[in-house]
Each structure stands twice: as C-alpha cells, then as structure tokens.
Design a protein around this motif. Sequence first.
Motif, PDB file in Angstrom:
ATOM      1  N   LEU A 234       0.892  -1.062  -0.133  1.00 39.06           N
ATOM      2  CA  LEU A 234      -0.032   0.061   0.065  1.00 39.06           C
ATOM      3  C   LEU A 234       0.888   1.242  -0.050  1.00 39.06           C
ATOM      4  N   ASP A 235       2.057   1.136   0.520  1.00 33.72           N
ATOM      5  CA  ASP A 235       3.093   2.353   0.727  1.00 33.72           C
ATOM      6  C   ASP A 235       3.532   2.501  -0.797  1.00 33.72           C
ATOM      7  N   LEU A 236       3.922   1.299  -1.255  1.00 32.68           N
ATOM      8  CA  LEU A 236       4.663   1.538  -2.458  1.00 32.68           C
ATOM      9  C   LEU A 236       3.494   2.082  -3.325  1.00 32.68           C
ATOM     10  N   LEU A 237       2.514   1.727  -3.619  1.00 34.38           N
ATOM     11  CA  LEU A 237       1.401   2.297  -4.635  1.00 34.38           C
ATOM     12  C   LEU A 237       0.890   3.781  -4.366  1.00 34.38           C
ATOM     13  N   THR A 238       0.719   3.887  -3.095  1.00 29.77           N
ATOM     14  CA  THR A 238      -0.038   5.359  -2.633  1.00 29.77           C
ATOM     15  C   THR A 238       1.035   6.527  -2.649  1.00 29.77           C
ATOM     16  N   ASN A 239       2.324   6.113  -2.344  1.00 25.24           N
ATOM     17  CA  ASN A 239       3.343   7.135  -2.399  1.00 25.24           C
ATOM     18  C   ASN A 239       4.361   7.253  -3.442  1.00 25.24           C
ATOM     19  N   ARG A 240       4.346   5.904  -4.378  1.00 25.62           N
ATOM     20  CA  ARG A 240       5.379   6.120  -5.451  1.00 25.62           C
ATOM     21  C   ARG A 240       4.518   5.693  -6.847  1.00 25.62           C
ATOM     22  N   LEU A 241       4.088   4.709  -6.842  1.00 27.02           N
ATOM     23  CA  LEU A 241       3.719   4.131  -8.292  1.00 27.02           C
ATOM     24  C   LEU A 241       2.182   4.713  -8.767  1.00 27.02           C
ATOM     25  N   LEU A 242       1.214   5.055  -7.771  1.00 22.74           N
ATOM     26  CA  LEU A 242       0.204   5.732  -8.234  1.00 22.74           C
ATOM     27  C   LEU A 242       0.164   7.225  -8.521  1.00 22.74           C
ATOM     28  N   PRO A 243       0.838   7.915  -7.960  1.00 25.95           N
ATOM     29  CA  PRO A 243       1.067   9.509  -8.136  1.00 25.95           C
ATOM     30  C   PRO A 243       1.908   9.464  -9.648  1.00 25.95           C
ATOM     31  N   LYS A 244       2.654   8.766  -9.792  1.00 27.01           N
ATOM     32  CA  LYS A 244       3.416   8.669 -11.238  1.00 27.01           C
ATOM     33  C   LYS A 244       2.468   8.422 -12.302  1.00 27.01           C
ATOM     34  N   LEU A 245       1.572   7.334 -12.260  1.00 23.31           N
ATOM     35  CA  LEU A 245       0.596   6.666 -13.198  1.00 23.31           C
ATOM     36  C   LEU A 245      -0.575   7.891 -13.142  1.00 23.31           C
ATOM     37  N   VAL A 246      -1.007   8.400 -12.199  1.00 24.83           N
ATOM     38  CA  VAL A 246      -1.984   9.744 -12.111  1.00 24.83           C
ATOM     39  C   VAL A 246      -1.192  10.623 -13.408  1.00 24.83           C
ATOM     40  N   GLY A 247      -0.096  11.154 -13.091  1.00 28.84           N
ATOM     41  CA  GLY A 247       0.327  12.006 -13.789  1.00 28.84           C
ATOM     42  C   GLY A 247       0.762  11.717 -15.311  1.00 28.84           C
ATOM     43  N   GLU A 248       0.671  10.584 -15.496  1.00 27.93           N
ATOM     44  CA  GLU A 248       0.962  10.082 -17.072  1.00 27.93           C
ATOM     45  C   GLU A 248      -0.439   9.798 -17.664  1.00 27.93           C
TER      46      GLU A 248
END
Length: 338
Positions: free
Chosen positions: A92-106
Amino acid sequence: MDLGPQNPAPQTLGSQNLDPLKAHIRQVCGLIFDADKVSVLKGAVATRMKERLIGNADAYLKCVESEEQEFQALVNLLTINETYFFRETQHLDLLTNRLLPKLVGEKAVGRKVRILCAGCSTGEEPYSLSIAILEKFGKTAALRFDVTGTDIDSLVLSRAANAIYSGLSFRNMPPDMAQKWFTPCGASRYQLNQDVRQMVTFKRLNLLDEVYPDDLSHQDVILFRNVSIYFDTEVRKAVQAKLAKLLNPGGALIVGLSETLANDFGQLPLVSDSGVFYFVKSEPGAKAKHPPKLIQPKPAISLPKSETPPPVKRHRPESPLTPPLKPAPSKPSKSTAT
C-alpha cells in the motif's frame, strides 16, 4: 483466498477414490489438494453429495462435470477466506506514495488509473487500497481511479459487495481509520462507508478461464497476493501469463511478500523499489531495468506496520475492534444525514 472449511462434514467418504475429482478441479480452476488439504476436499464433497442425495464419488464427479451450478456450489465450500484490512502494508505504501502518483501524472485528462485485485475474497484488499487512495488523493479519487475485485467464489463476492465486517477483519487496521471509514450496524459489526464502496466493482472470475472479460483489460496495476500459494508451478505460470495480457505496458503485477520467488518465471521482469519487489510489463521493444533506489518520502497516511498474525482458530468468537467503534443507538432515531 484460502482453502476450507477446516471441519469435516458429518458424512464421510470412506475409501472412495477422489483423484479424478481432484484432477477435474485442478483443470477447471487450478486448486490443488495435497495430503494436508485432502480432508478439506472430502468434507466439502461429502456435504454436497448429501445435499444432492448422491451415493458415490464417481456419480458426483459426473454431476460436477455436467452442471456448472454444482461445480460453483462445491467451489464455494472449498474457498473460504483468511484476509483482513491493511495486510502487507508495504504494498500500500509502494502504491500510494510512488507508483500511483506517477501513473496519475501520466494519464490523459479523463482517463482513470485501473487497478485489479485478483482473488479479492470478501473485499478487504480492494477496500483497503481504496481507503489508502482516498487518504492520499482526497475526494477526487473516485474520478482518478477504477478498482475492480474478482474471485471465483460467488458467495464471498456477495459479502464483499455488502461490505459488513467484524472482529478479525480489523486486526491490522489503525483504530482511528476504522472510526473514520466504518459505521456500526449491529453487535460488533461495521459497514464500510459509501465513499469507499462506490470506488470498487466486483466481478466473478475463474483465473483459469481461457478468455477473460474484455472490461478487465488495460489494467495499470494488478494485485495477485496470497492466491498463487494454492496453485502448482504449471498453474501459476499459466495464470501469470493471462494476467500479464491484462496489463498496460509499464503496468505492475504485485504478488504476496512470500510469493515472489515462486512466481519469478522470467515471463515478466522483476524490479525492486525501496526493498519491495514486484513484476512489470515492459514497454514494447524496451529492456526493463531495475529502478534506482529511491529515498522513501514521508507517508501521506499512517499505515500500520506489516505483521504476521498467529493462526486463527476457526471457532473462536470474533473480538471487537480495540478500541471499539461507537456503538449503534439502542433505539431507532431520525437521521439527518443526506
């Protein structure tokens, strides 16, 4: 997803040969029953044979092969769920703090980040993720993310849609977060608030189906955690290949913390982010590289530390939340909520 029930049915099968039935179940949905789990299969089969007034295993196998509803009824007895909110919070930490913000920006304007929870059981996993997303991205999260939970068991999907939980489901969830996102609905029972429930769609899916529904394609993240431990190597490879087809290029496949090596077949590159491993689907023609070591940012939400809970005794009464949620009123009262 887990295998159950743990208590055998009152009727026994004696020395009847269940090998053909075991082979059929593995072929259709991938579940395997080794020596320490064969009693689970015997109990479930005995229960269904008694219900259908069938006297021997061979006759029951013919029934299961010819009637899809009977096969589903048997599967529902073979798959019960050992899950809880905020399990393996490293993901959950990996997703919410790193992967998902990047995906949202793309993502282009109006396009959602798509997340699939395969083998979602009674819903704690996709709901935990949705809560974490709401905590991170706020009220606009529903406009940015599409979360789907799938399972082969139709009964647990019904429970997931109702989103009513008690005791053990909360054993790794911060009490203040439980207070925020759940409403009492009976003795030691709590229903997830509508803000979270509306973010998740549930669908029945057999991971060994030859073709997956079209509306499950183009996923950005797939969580496939604590499910593959019930499959043998051949089935795990087949399922991973099918899930990989659902991923967008650059998408992530996340398995349970203890399942990484057992799922590293070379079909998808394995990468590491701050010590957390996951698989990625490479861009066409690109060579996947391990991402550089990142400095972990301060978490936007207060996640509990990951824990390995002791084995659960099936017939032990469930304990309430500690500290408990505010109790439901004893008398009906008019609601001012809109």
